[in-house]
Scaffold this motif. Sequence first.
Motif, mmCIF file in Angstrom:
data_model
loop_
_atom_site.group_PDB
_atom_site.id
_atom_site.type_symbol
_atom_site.label_atom_id
_atom_site.label_comp_id
_atom_site.label_asym_id
_atom_site.label_seq_id
_atom_site.Cartn_x
_atom_site.Cartn_y
_atom_site.Cartn_z
ATOM 1 N N ALA A 286 -48.854 75.900 65.537
ATOM 2 C CA ALA A 286 -48.308 74.715 66.208
ATOM 3 C C ALA A 286 -46.923 74.332 65.705
ATOM 4 C CB ALA A 286 -49.255 73.540 66.033
ATOM 5 N N CYS A 287 -46.568 74.749 64.515
ATOM 6 C CA CYS A 287 -45.289 74.310 63.939
ATOM 7 C C CYS A 287 -44.126 75.105 64.540
ATOM 8 C CB CYS A 287 -45.294 74.495 62.424
ATOM 9 S SG CYS A 287 -43.703 74.028 61.697
ATOM 10 N N PRO A 288 -43.218 74.414 65.235
ATOM 11 C CA PRO A 288 -42.091 75.109 65.867
ATOM 12 C C PRO A 288 -41.079 75.645 64.860
ATOM 13 C CG PRO A 288 -42.312 72.824 66.665
ATOM 14 C CD PRO A 288 -43.192 72.966 65.480
ATOM 15 N N PHE A 289 -41.170 75.205 63.624
ATOM 16 C CA PHE A 289 -40.168 75.568 62.620
ATOM 17 C C PHE A 289 -40.703 76.522 61.554
ATOM 18 C CE2 PHE A 289 -39.226 71.413 64.433
ATOM 19 C CZ PHE A 289 -37.956 71.634 64.923
ATOM 20 N N HIS A 290 -41.944 76.993 61.746
ATOM 21 C CA HIS A 290 -42.563 77.933 60.812
ATOM 22 C C HIS A 290 -42.561 77.386 59.378
ATOM 23 C CE1 HIS A 290 -42.401 80.690 64.185
ATOM 24 N NE2 HIS A 290 -41.097 80.476 64.271
ATOM 25 N N ALA A 291 -42.888 76.112 59.282
ATOM 26 C CA ALA A 291 -42.863 75.459 57.972
ATOM 27 C C ALA A 291 -44.203 75.512 57.245
ATOM 28 C CB ALA A 291 -42.441 73.996 58.139
ATOM 29 N N ILE A 292 -45.239 76.019 57.936
ATOM 30 C CA ILE A 292 -46.582 76.003 57.331
ATOM 31 C C ILE A 292 -47.083 77.423 57.109
ATOM 32 C CG2 ILE A 292 -48.932 75.068 57.489
ATOM 33 C CD1 ILE A 292 -47.931 73.083 59.581
ATOM 34 N N VAL A 293 -47.625 77.664 55.943
ATOM 35 C CA VAL A 293 -48.266 78.941 55.639
ATOM 36 C C VAL A 293 -49.668 78.651 55.095
ATOM 37 C CG1 VAL A 293 -46.108 80.150 55.158
ATOM 38 C CG2 VAL A 293 -47.309 78.996 53.305
ATOM 39 N N ILE B 151 -38.446 73.067 54.802
ATOM 40 C CA ILE B 151 -38.314 73.571 56.165
ATOM 41 C C ILE B 151 -38.775 72.544 57.189
ATOM 42 C CG2 ILE B 151 -39.047 75.384 57.769
ATOM 43 C CD1 ILE B 151 -39.422 77.221 55.357
ATOM 44 N N CYS B 152 -39.768 71.752 56.843
ATOM 45 C CA CYS B 152 -40.365 70.782 57.765
ATOM 46 C C CYS B 152 -39.321 69.811 58.310
ATOM 47 C CB CYS B 152 -41.462 70.012 57.044
ATOM 48 S SG CYS B 152 -42.193 68.695 58.039
ATOM 49 N N LYS B 153 -39.362 69.630 59.642
ATOM 50 C CA LYS B 153 -38.439 68.708 60.323
ATOM 51 C C LYS B 153 -39.124 67.390 60.676
ATOM 52 C CE LYS B 153 -35.259 71.918 60.441
ATOM 53 N NZ LYS B 153 -34.266 71.939 59.355
ATOM 54 N N LYS B 154 -40.351 67.219 60.212
ATOM 55 C CA LYS B 154 -41.096 65.978 60.445
ATOM 56 C C LYS B 154 -41.325 65.692 61.928
ATOM 57 C CE LYS B 154 -39.187 63.946 56.203
ATOM 58 N NZ LYS B 154 -38.192 64.973 55.900
ATOM 59 N N CYS B 155 -41.517 66.747 62.715
ATOM 60 C CA CYS B 155 -41.752 66.549 64.146
ATOM 61 C C CYS B 155 -43.183 66.104 64.421
ATOM 62 C CB CYS B 155 -41.457 67.834 64.911
ATOM 63 S SG CYS B 155 -42.679 69.145 64.657
ATOM 64 N N ARG B 156 -44.063 66.324 63.477
ATOM 65 C CA ARG B 156 -45.464 65.878 63.509
ATOM 66 C C ARG B 156 -46.323 66.613 64.542
ATOM 67 N NH1 ARG B 156 -45.673 61.554 60.147
ATOM 68 N NH2 ARG B 156 -47.688 60.831 60.850
ATOM 69 N N LYS B 157 -45.868 67.730 65.055
ATOM 70 C CA LYS B 157 -46.689 68.474 66.021
ATOM 71 C C LYS B 157 -47.924 69.089 65.376
ATOM 72 C CE LYS B 157 -43.188 69.459 69.483
ATOM 73 N NZ LYS B 157 -42.319 70.464 70.125
ATOM 74 N N CYS B 158 -47.866 69.275 64.077
ATOM 75 C CA CYS B 158 -49.009 69.877 63.383
ATOM 76 C C CYS B 158 -50.201 68.924 63.296
ATOM 77 C CB CYS B 158 -48.600 70.293 61.981
ATOM 78 S SG CYS B 158 -47.804 68.974 61.032
ATOM 79 N N ILE B 159 -49.947 67.633 63.353
ATOM 80 C CA ILE B 159 -51.025 66.660 63.121
ATOM 81 C C ILE B 159 -52.111 66.740 64.198
ATOM 82 C CG2 ILE B 159 -51.543 64.192 62.933
ATOM 83 C CD1 ILE B 159 -48.835 63.901 61.490
ATOM 84 N N MET C 120 -43.172 62.613 56.022
ATOM 85 C CA MET C 120 -43.599 63.995 55.733
ATOM 86 C C MET C 120 -45.115 64.114 55.930
ATOM 87 S SD MET C 120 -42.831 67.044 54.650
ATOM 88 C CE MET C 120 -41.138 66.734 54.126
ATOM 89 N N PRO C 121 -45.568 65.044 56.767
ATOM 90 C CA PRO C 121 -47.011 65.232 56.911
ATOM 91 C C PRO C 121 -47.622 65.784 55.622
ATOM 92 C CG PRO C 121 -45.827 66.934 58.087
ATOM 93 C CD PRO C 121 -44.793 65.943 57.615
ATOM 94 N N VAL C 122 -48.839 65.369 55.375
ATOM 95 C CA VAL C 122 -49.545 65.780 54.163
ATOM 96 C C VAL C 122 -50.870 66.430 54.545
ATOM 97 C CG1 VAL C 122 -50.661 64.947 52.059
ATOM 98 C CG2 VAL C 122 -48.490 63.941 52.810
HETATM 99 S S1 SF4 Z 1 -44.139 68.031 61.026
HETATM 100 FE FE1 SF4 Z 1 -43.356 69.555 62.485
HETATM 101 S S2 SF4 Z 1 -41.955 70.814 61.261
HETATM 102 FE FE2 SF4 Z 1 -43.241 69.699 59.818
HETATM 103 S S3 SF4 Z 1 -44.918 71.075 59.364
HETATM 104 FE FE3 SF4 Z 1 -45.593 69.723 61.048
HETATM 105 S S4 SF4 Z 1 -45.124 70.849 62.936
HETATM 106 FE FE4 SF4 Z 1 -43.965 71.793 61.241
#
Ligand code: SF4
Length: 54
Positions: free
Chosen positions: A18-25, A37-45, A1-3
């Motif tokens: 950047a989040c494809p799943f709209h998990a960040i506000v 909601i986070c799918k742990k794709c790590r694109k936000c990092i 899980m990104p922190v």
């Molecule tokens: S890891 Fe992926 S799904 Fe989770 S907050 Fe980051 S971009 Fe969004």
Amino acid sequence: MPVVNIALCTGCGNCVDACPFHAIVIENSKAVIDESICKKCRKCIPACPSDAIS
Ligand code: SF4
Ligand code: SF4
């Protein structure tokens, strides 16, 4: 899980876009990741210019 490191977050919103799943506000000028909601794709990092997400 990104922190999110709140001390480094400027609230720029890049991670929100950047989040494809709209998990960040942005709340109170800080990024908040909804763990349900986070799918742990790590694109936000790499999207964060402040290296606030790890
Ligand atoms: S890891 Fe992926 S799904 Fe989770 S907050 Fe980051 S971009 Fe969004
Ligand atoms: S991209 Fe980084 S600095 Fe910008 S809102 Fe997200 S966590 Fe905060």
